[in-house]
Enzyme design. Structure first.
Site, PDB file in Angstrom:
ATOM      1  N   ASP A  64     -21.029 -19.653  37.294  1.00 32.50           N
ATOM      2  CA  ASP A  64     -20.323 -20.476  36.440  1.00 32.50           C
ATOM      3  C   ASP A  64     -19.770 -19.492  35.399  1.00 32.50           C
ATOM      4  OD1 ASP A  64     -19.483 -22.305  34.532  1.00 32.50           O
ATOM      5  OD2 ASP A  64     -21.247 -23.017  33.971  1.00 32.50           O
TER       6      ASP A  64
ATOM      7  N   SER B 164     -20.238 -20.653  31.314  1.00 36.78           N
ATOM      8  CA  SER B 164     -21.697 -20.513  30.236  1.00 36.78           C
ATOM      9  C   SER B 164     -21.967 -19.063  30.864  1.00 36.78           C
ATOM     10  CB  SER B 164     -22.653 -21.458  30.913  1.00 36.78           C
ATOM     11  OG  SER B 164     -22.959 -21.214  32.514  1.00 36.78           O
TER      12      SER B 164
ATOM     13  N   ASN C 183     -25.720 -18.330  30.643  1.00 34.40           N
ATOM     14  CA  ASN C 183     -26.968 -18.306  30.898  1.00 34.40           C
ATOM     15  C   ASN C 183     -27.578 -18.639  32.183  1.00 34.40           C
ATOM     16  OD1 ASN C 183     -27.209 -19.024  27.958  1.00 34.40           O
ATOM     17  ND2 ASN C 183     -29.255 -18.316  28.060  1.00 34.40           N
TER      18      ASN C 183
ATOM     19  N   TRP D  68     -30.811 -20.126  34.732  1.00 36.39           N
ATOM     20  CA  TRP D  68     -31.886 -20.798  34.454  1.00 36.39           C
ATOM     21  C   TRP D  68     -32.320 -21.347  35.624  1.00 36.39           C
ATOM     22  CZ3 TRP D  68     -32.995 -26.038  35.197  1.00 36.39           C
ATOM     23  CH2 TRP D  68     -31.721 -26.809  35.237  1.00 36.39           C
TER      24      TRP D  68
ATOM     25  N   TYR E  30     -28.369 -33.084  28.516  1.00 40.38           N
ATOM     26  CA  TYR E  30     -27.510 -33.693  29.471  1.00 40.38           C
ATOM     27  C   TYR E  30     -27.239 -35.124  28.940  1.00 40.38           C
ATOM     28  CZ  TYR E  30     -28.514 -29.640  32.004  1.00 40.38           C
ATOM     29  OH  TYR E  30     -29.019 -28.168  32.268  1.00 40.38           O
TER      30      TYR E  30
ATOM     31  N   ASP F  57     -12.552 -21.911  33.991  1.00 39.04           N
ATOM     32  CA  ASP F  57     -13.859 -22.130  34.414  1.00 39.04           C
ATOM     33  C   ASP F  57     -14.086 -22.601  35.756  1.00 39.04           C
ATOM     34  OD1 ASP F  57     -16.290 -23.128  33.995  1.00 39.04           O
ATOM     35  OD2 ASP F  57     -16.040 -24.667  32.197  1.00 39.04           O
TER      36      ASP F  57
ATOM     37  N   THR G 166     -16.095 -26.027  36.299  1.00 35.11           N
ATOM     38  CA  THR G 166     -15.513 -27.209  36.164  1.00 35.11           C
ATOM     39  C   THR G 166     -14.618 -27.670  37.438  1.00 35.11           C
ATOM     40  OG1 THR G 166     -15.430 -27.285  33.841  1.00 35.11           O
ATOM     41  CG2 THR G 166     -13.835 -28.571  34.796  1.00 35.11           C
TER      42      THR G 166
END
Length: 434
Positions: free
Chosen positions: A140, A143, A145, A147, A183, A323, A326
């Protein structure tokens, strides 16, 4: 001869690494099959792009309904969870923000399901730990991070997916630093840890990542992926976690400080992320290099957006974020409304804008003019077709406060253009994909 062998090892260590991206069931389809899509739609209302604007927010995974899915957030710094124009969603942004006249700092926003993308998810595989534990993630660019679910989490969203077990890794190092992402229909709360993360044949030592401890709600339980791997800049990373590509660069693991993305149209195989290089066999002509206007997201300036040879949106220039997390093309409600009107799209009860499939052949290209170069999208690209229905690939959002016009160039755009994300020179390169 030993020095030749050692030289060969160095060359291999800094080689280009291609990660195959697979297209599977979309999150929307997974929710539909799980019998929860209707309920989630009733709980949310469309509003893409929240993550990039001032105001404090929570981020639903809606945006990722079809392509990418949330951004990992942190108890303190980055846009939590991320995404804006994909299938709607909501995320929390602490710090960072979108530049375009002014810096945006503490803010939050909500993003909703809006137009539920019908496209498939682009996901790839990584492993964490020694011996390696495998996970499916979304790569992505919206963003920063990394996880994944962990054994500390007993939520249904975790037990339905692969979970990282620190006890099984001899190289794991734990911390007490919290990380959290919210979320619209669920959330992730966890801790940060360090371990070896393997991406293709690249082994990143001491990579910080989030281990979820709780993922309430049903939304993530149906997600067709385990976690997220962010490729944006460090200054939007939650809890100050160093993004994985930054460690690839600092550890000398990539031959160039850039990566590129190729997304296939329809359901064809062959999509990939290429770390450390560019493959010119996947595009035609030359790359157009566009300078970044901010180094937080992959943000650029768009000169205008035209249809029928005249401006239909962004007439005086605007900002846009490239992006891969998206799925749709997102923009301000009024501008997107003009486009929907011109293409004859009508809003359905579920918030999706439908177009007569027989009308597609009559529609013109929609042209994004960027750095003086035209990047046309034909109707076959911006109209999504599935099961006999045709949906507009544009989604509008309403900003909570006045700000400059911002667009999100998601996978609909990236399927049509090979994209290069150049950290060394602060630029995005685009060329027509084959």
């Amino acid at each position: 001869m030993r020095w030749l062998w050692l030289l060969g090892m160095v060359v291999v260590a800094r080689a280009m690494v291609r990660i195959k991206l697979h297209r599977g069931k979309s999150l929307r389809r997974a929710l539909l099959d799980g019998g929860v899509l209707g309920r989630i739609l009733l709980q949310q209302s469309p509003s893409p792009a929240a993550k990039y604007h001032p105001t404090t927010a929570t981020e639903p995974l809606a945006n990722y309904m079809d392509v990418s899915a949330g951004r990992a957030g942190g108890l303190g710094r980055e846009p939590q969870c991320r995404d804006t124009g994909t299938c709607g969603g909501t995320w929390t942004v602490w710090g960072g923000g979108v530049a375009g006249g002014s810096d945006i700092h503490t803010h939050t926003h909500t993003h909703t399901l809006g137009a539920l993308c019908w496209q498939l998810e682009y996901v790839g595989t990584i492993s964490i730990g020694t011996p390696p534990q495998e996970f499916t993630v979304i790569f992505d660019t919206g963003s920063a991070n990394l996880w994944v679910p962990s054994v500390y989490c007993s939520s249904r969203a975790c037990t339905n997916h692969r979970r990282f077990d620190p006890a099984r890794s001899s190289t794991y190092r734990g911390t007490t630093t919290s990380v959290a992402t919210w979320y619209g229909t669920g959330s992730m709360v966890g801790v940060l840890g360090y371990d070896t993360v393997t991406v293709g044949n690249i082994q990143v030592q001491n990579q910080v990542f989030g281990l979820s401890q709780a993922e309430p709600g049903s939304f993530l339980a149906h997600a067709p992926f385990d976690g997220f791997l962010g490729l944006a800049f460090p200054n939007i990373s939650s809890s100050g976690a160093t993004p994985i590509f930054d460690n690839m660069m600092s550890q000398g693991l990539v031959s160039q400080d850039l990566f590129s993305i190729y997304l296939t149209p329809n359901k064809r195989n062959g999509s990939f992320v290429l770390f450390g290089g560019i493959d010119d066999t996947y595009f035609t002509g030359n790359l157009s290099w566009i300078p970044l206007t901010a180094q937080s997201y992959w943000q650029i300036k768009v000169d205008s957006i035209t249809m029928y040879g005249r401006p239909i949106a962004c007439p005086y220039g605007c900002q846009a974020i490239v992006d891969s997390g998206t799925s749709l093309l997102a923009g301000p409600t009024r501008s997107v409304g003009n486009i929907q009107y011109e293409m004859g799209a009508r809003r359905s009860a579920s918030g999706v804008y439908l177009v007569s499939c027989s009308f597609i052949r009559l529609l013109p290209d929609i042209v994004f003019v960027i750095a003086g170069t035209q990047f046309p999208l034909p109707p076959q690209a911006y109209i999504l077709q599935e099961d006999g229905s045709c949906m507009s690939g544009f989604e509008g959002y309403t900003l909570p406060t006045a700000t400059s016009e911002l667009w999100i160039l998601g996978d609909i755009f990236l399927r049509h253009y090979y994209s290069v994300f150049d950290r060394a020179n602060g630029m995005v390169g685009l060329a027509p994909a084959v």
